[in-house]
Design a protein around this motif. Structure first.
Motif, short mmCIF file in Angstrom:
data_model
loop_
_atom_site.label_atom_id
_atom_site.label_comp_id
_atom_site.label_asym_id
_atom_site.label_seq_id
_atom_site.Cartn_x
_atom_site.Cartn_y
_atom_site.Cartn_z
N GLN A 235 -6.46 -13.04 0.18
CA GLN A 235 -5.48 -12.51 1.09
C GLN A 235 -3.87 -12.84 1.12
OE1 GLN A 235 -6.92 -9.68 1.14
NE2 GLN A 235 -6.62 -9.33 3.29
N ALA B 226 -2.34 -12.27 -1.92
CA ALA B 226 -2.17 -10.81 -2.40
C ALA B 226 -0.53 -10.15 -2.30
CB ALA B 226 -2.79 -9.80 -1.43
N GLN B 227 -0.29 -9.45 -3.15
CA GLN B 227 1.16 -8.65 -3.04
C GLN B 227 1.07 -7.77 -1.97
OE1 GLN B 227 3.80 -9.30 -5.09
NE2 GLN B 227 2.56 -10.82 -6.58
N PRO B 228 2.36 -7.74 -1.28
CA PRO B 228 2.29 -6.74 -0.29
C PRO B 228 2.43 -5.18 -0.67
CG PRO B 228 4.59 -7.75 -0.58
CD PRO B 228 3.39 -8.28 -1.50
N SER B 229 1.86 -4.21 0.20
CA SER B 229 1.89 -2.93 -0.19
C SER B 229 3.11 -2.31 0.00
CB SER B 229 0.96 -2.31 0.79
OG SER B 229 1.70 -2.14 1.95
N LEU B 230 3.43 -1.16 -0.62
CA LEU B 230 4.69 -0.52 -0.65
C LEU B 230 5.23 -0.42 0.67
CD1 LEU B 230 7.11 0.76 -2.02
CD2 LEU B 230 5.77 2.88 -2.16
N LYS B 231 4.19 0.07 1.66
CA LYS B 231 4.40 0.49 3.15
C LYS B 231 5.02 -0.83 3.58
CE LYS B 231 2.35 2.07 7.28
NZ LYS B 231 1.06 2.46 8.04
N GLN B 232 4.55 -2.14 3.51
CA GLN B 232 4.51 -3.19 4.20
C GLN B 232 6.23 -3.67 3.61
OE1 GLN B 232 1.24 -5.60 2.65
NE2 GLN B 232 0.41 -5.49 4.61
#
Length: 85
Positions: A48, A51-57
Motif C-alpha cells: 500500500q 502503490a501509485q496514487p489514483s487519478l482521483k487522488q
C-alpha cells in the motif's frame, strides 16, 4: 506460495491464516482458477505504501502538479479530403 481450494480455505481457515503468517502469501483457488491471495499485514502495508496514487487522488491533492508539455501549435498537417466516387 501454497494453493488452497476455496472449500479447504473455508473449512480450515485457522490453518490457512497460520500458514500465511509463517510461510507468507497463500493462494486461494475457485474451480481451479486463482481467485485471491491472503497476505500477512506487513506485506500488505508495504504494498500500500508503494502503490501509485489514483487519478482521483492526484486531482484532489494539494501537492503541486508537474507542468504539462504541450506540442507546438500549427505544425499538424491535415490530409486532403477523400474524393467522392
Amino acid at each position: 506460495m501454497q494453493s488452497w481450494p476455496v472449500q479447504d480455505a473455508k473449512a480450515r481457515f485457522s490453518e490457512l491464516l497460520d500458514a500465511c503468517q509463517h510461510d507468507g502469501p497463500q493462494m486461494v483457488t475457485k474451480r481451479g482458477k486463482q481467485t485471491a491471495v491472503l497476505v500477512p499485514v506487513a506485506i500488505w502495508n508495504r504494498l500500500q505504501a508503494n502503490a501509485q496514487p489514483s487519478l482521483k487522488q492526484l486531482l484532489l491533492s494539494d501537492e503541486a502538479r508537474a507542468e504539462l508539455t504541450l506540442p507546438a501549435r500549427g505544425q499538424a498537417r491535415r490530409r486532403p479530403p477523400a474524393e467522392a466516387d
